[in-house]
Design a protein around this motif. Sequence first.
Motif, mmCIF file in Angstrom:
data_model
loop_
_atom_site.group_PDB
_atom_site.id
_atom_site.type_symbol
_atom_site.label_atom_id
_atom_site.label_comp_id
_atom_site.label_asym_id
_atom_site.label_seq_id
_atom_site.Cartn_x
_atom_site.Cartn_y
_atom_site.Cartn_z
ATOM 1 N N LYS A 38 33.658 35.414 35.518
ATOM 2 C CA LYS A 38 32.251 35.643 35.855
ATOM 3 C C LYS A 38 31.883 34.967 37.165
ATOM 4 O O LYS A 38 31.013 35.441 37.888
ATOM 5 C CB LYS A 38 31.365 35.128 34.729
ATOM 6 N N ARG A 39 32.538 33.851 37.469
ATOM 7 C CA ARG A 39 32.244 33.150 38.716
ATOM 8 C C ARG A 39 32.716 33.952 39.929
ATOM 9 O O ARG A 39 32.259 33.738 41.045
ATOM 10 C CB ARG A 39 32.922 31.765 38.697
ATOM 11 N N PHE A 40 33.642 34.876 39.703
ATOM 12 C CA PHE A 40 34.185 35.714 40.784
ATOM 13 C C PHE A 40 33.827 37.180 40.543
ATOM 14 O O PHE A 40 34.634 38.072 40.754
ATOM 15 C CB PHE A 40 35.704 35.567 40.874
ATOM 16 N N GLU A 41 32.587 37.398 40.062
ATOM 17 C CA GLU A 41 32.182 38.772 39.773
ATOM 18 C C GLU A 41 32.303 39.635 41.027
ATOM 19 O O GLU A 41 32.694 40.802 40.948
ATOM 20 C CB GLU A 41 30.744 38.788 39.247
ATOM 21 N N TYR A 42 31.946 39.076 42.144
ATOM 22 C CA TYR A 42 32.149 39.754 43.423
ATOM 23 C C TYR A 42 33.013 38.842 44.292
ATOM 24 O O TYR A 42 32.691 37.666 44.479
ATOM 25 C CB TYR A 42 30.822 40.036 44.126
ATOM 26 N N ASN A 43 34.098 39.421 44.819
ATOM 27 C CA ASN A 43 35.041 38.584 45.550
ATOM 28 C C ASN A 43 35.686 39.383 46.678
ATOM 29 O O ASN A 43 36.028 40.559 46.510
ATOM 30 C CB ASN A 43 36.136 38.068 44.600
ATOM 31 N N LEU A 44 35.829 38.720 47.801
ATOM 32 C CA LEU A 44 36.537 39.314 48.944
ATOM 33 C C LEU A 44 37.784 38.489 49.192
ATOM 34 O O LEU A 44 37.711 37.260 49.299
ATOM 35 C CB LEU A 44 35.674 39.293 50.210
ATOM 36 N N ASN A 45 38.913 39.149 49.252
ATOM 37 C CA ASN A 45 40.139 38.428 49.573
ATOM 38 C C ASN A 45 41.154 39.371 50.194
ATOM 39 O O ASN A 45 41.034 40.599 50.117
ATOM 40 C CB ASN A 45 40.737 37.757 48.333
ATOM 41 N N GLU A 46 42.149 38.778 50.801
ATOM 42 C CA GLU A 46 43.201 39.557 51.437
ATOM 43 C C GLU A 46 44.226 39.978 50.397
ATOM 44 O O GLU A 46 44.597 39.194 49.511
ATOM 45 C CB GLU A 46 43.876 38.716 52.528
ATOM 46 N N ASN A 47 44.672 41.221 50.474
ATOM 47 C CA ASN A 47 45.703 41.735 49.581
ATOM 48 C C ASN A 47 46.908 42.176 50.401
ATOM 49 O O ASN A 47 46.910 42.077 51.625
ATOM 50 C CB ASN A 47 45.156 42.887 48.739
ATOM 51 N N MET A 48 47.903 42.682 49.687
ATOM 52 C CA MET A 48 49.155 43.007 50.361
ATOM 53 C C MET A 48 49.723 44.300 49.788
ATOM 54 O O MET A 48 49.800 44.475 48.566
ATOM 55 C CB MET A 48 50.155 41.862 50.169
ATOM 56 N N ARG A 49 50.084 45.210 50.682
ATOM 57 C CA ARG A 49 50.757 46.424 50.255
ATOM 58 C C ARG A 49 52.246 46.154 50.070
ATOM 59 O O ARG A 49 52.775 45.126 50.517
ATOM 60 C CB ARG A 49 50.562 47.527 51.297
ATOM 61 N N ARG A 50 52.916 47.126 49.435
ATOM 62 C CA ARG A 50 54.339 46.961 49.192
ATOM 63 C C ARG A 50 55.110 46.802 50.503
ATOM 64 O O ARG A 50 56.103 46.086 50.573
ATOM 65 C CB ARG A 50 54.871 48.171 48.409
#
Length: 801
Positions: free
Chosen positions: A213-225
């Motif tokens: 719930k504390r991270f209901e909305y979150n922006l972060n970097e992801n990684m493709r294969r």
Amino acid sequence: MGRTVRDGREGNARQQEDAFEKLVSHSPMGIFIAKGKKVVLVNPGFQRITGFSEAELLAMDPLGIVAPESKEEVRQKAIRMVKGESSLPYEFPFIAKSGQRGWAMATVVSTTYEGERAVLGCFMDITQHRRTQAALVESERKYRELVENANSIILRWTKEGIVTFLNEFGQKFFGYAEEEIIGRHVVGTIVPETESTGRDLTTMINEICADPKRFEYNLNENMRRSGERVWIAWTNKVILDENGRMVEILSIGSDITGRKRAEEALREREATLQGVLRTAPIGIGLAYDRIIGWVNENMCKITGYAAEELNGQSARLLYESEEEFERVGLLKYADIRATGVSSVATRWRRRDGQVIDVWLSSSALEPGNLAAGVVFTALDITDHKRAKDRLRQRTKELTALNALARRVGSSLSLEDVMAAALEQTVYPAEPDIVLIYLKENNELALVGARPEIVDPRQEEFLPVVEDLCRHVLEAGKPAYFPARQHDLPCSPKASQEAIQVSCAALPLLSGDQLLGVLALAWASEQDFMALASFLEAAAGEIAMGLRNALLYRQLLQHAKELDRRVEERTVQLRAANKELEAFAYSISHDLRSPLRAVSGFAQIIARRHRQFLNEEGRHYVDNIVQAAERMGQLIDDLLTFSRLGRQALKLQPVPLGEVVTLVLHHLGERMTATKAVIDLPSEWPVIHGEQTLLLEIFTNLLENALTYRRPEVAPHIGVSWRMADDQVVVVAVSDNGVGIAPEYQKKIFNVFQRLHSDEDIPGVGIGLAIVKRAVEVLGGQVWVESEVGQGSTFYLTLPKE
């Protein structure tokens, strides 16, 4: 005397105070001075922002306009700034006289006012900026809501971080198949261990699992294969079981990589712009009736004077001449009176004597009142002006090179190349003399000049230039005077006597071949450091044009010689053909007469006296008859072979099916006798050829298929065709005969090349040579593919109608 000096100093101080007060009163920012808890000075800008009058503000506590909840925080920030513990401006909410809340950004410094310690503050209204930021936050919130209903990444994962579902959109986005991602941990697959910003994403994932719930909305970097990093805006929802315990986390993500990159680019551009503004070489100053009252540091850098050397001096100090000073004054004050501002380009002389180009902008401190003073800014545009001059010159050079390249590239005339070279080198370089020499037998021949050599002094200069050109001819590299080299034959005295001050000579090189020299001379000193690149490029274009023109001239000479030789060979060939035709006729006539006699008498003996001959005599008579027949066939075939290609062709559309039908009709008895079977296509192409030659080709090929058959095996012949391209037909004639060994598959197309004896298979060995000659006359090719004992396939290409 002492009092006079003191009065002068006091007058200067009052003048400085007046200037300061005018700057403060015209500032768009709020400026105030406070002593202790009392405001002692506020400017009109402060009054305009807050809505309070000067009297109301002077009666207030310095923090009187600050919103109550922020007063203590603002007080502490101001104290730190005054003490020098912080240099960053601080933001706070304020309440205007109307009761409306706004936001301000302020800075404060310690100062002295009326002999006492005080605080000087600057106050800027940033309410609109904060509203813009709030609108951006609201926009991002609406954007997240929109993403939830659009094509998005949908991910379900356990509180341990194990992926249990990834929709098809997400699979395509991250590059994983379903079986490759389900059951794996998010970290190391779609989430890197560490963000490019340095944030620990493993810790972040653990925190999300612990408290989604504390991270209901979150922006972060992801990684493709593939390893590519992308930014995702995630909405995380907890999935509970019937007992209210968390089972999984549902995450919906949208790719915001483009937006993040755009924001980063915007921040970088803003930072770059701020840096440019901080370091821009712009001088700022105040002047009263053209007497300098104040200048900033950049003005000192531009002029080379210290501030104390400028303040109190007439602006005439900075100008190159009295005329320029008067001109700028008239223009500037006329524009200010008409429009309030003025901008003019002028030239100043720095303290070190250097003359610089300056863009001078001015405006009145008080509109309509020039006596109140003028604010002026100065920008050193010397480099800019020089760059514009260089750009203008470079544009001229490129235009000339382009025109030169077009003209020499489109003409093979030596005269046109010379004219283009003389015209296009004159345009940007502006020499007084242009000379072009060609190398002929290691000597220089003058082939072009502009202008025509009419001045006797210029004629005297020619030997000097030619000496320089000979030096270039030997060295194979450009030479300039005044030059970086000091061993040139062109001496200053010789140049001055010939009224020329500068000269250049450039080799006209095409690869390693030296074609000539381009020489130029000027009556004024030239900057060859700037001009050399154009001259050398022009020399390269001229050399290319000269090479093409000279090659074309040689080509024309060779073409004339070739035409002469072709005419001679044609005459010789015609004579040879006539002799060959006469020889063929002679052979045919001279050989046929005795051959007919031999054949006739042998047939009479065989017919009338056969019963009187023993078996050996009858055998010899039969051999004579057969040999005569073969000799007659040989003579016919040789005549046919010799005539192929020497007679004029009458090419026309010929249906190939009709040709094959005529040949099969002619061979009908042999096909019946041999029980031959033939496969033909249902459709036939139309050939662009001559029917007689086509009949020769297919008669010989089909006769060979019937002749070279295997014993006790009926011939099986096939004729087929296909298109090689839009213009060429490939015809195949196949059989099931004896076949041809690989080493003979090319030799069989030669005259008299036989693989079998007459006792085994009769023939004269010319048929395939006739086929090859006829196909080549029609513009085609013929070849064979075969295996011994398996038959042969003959291929030939023919032009399609």
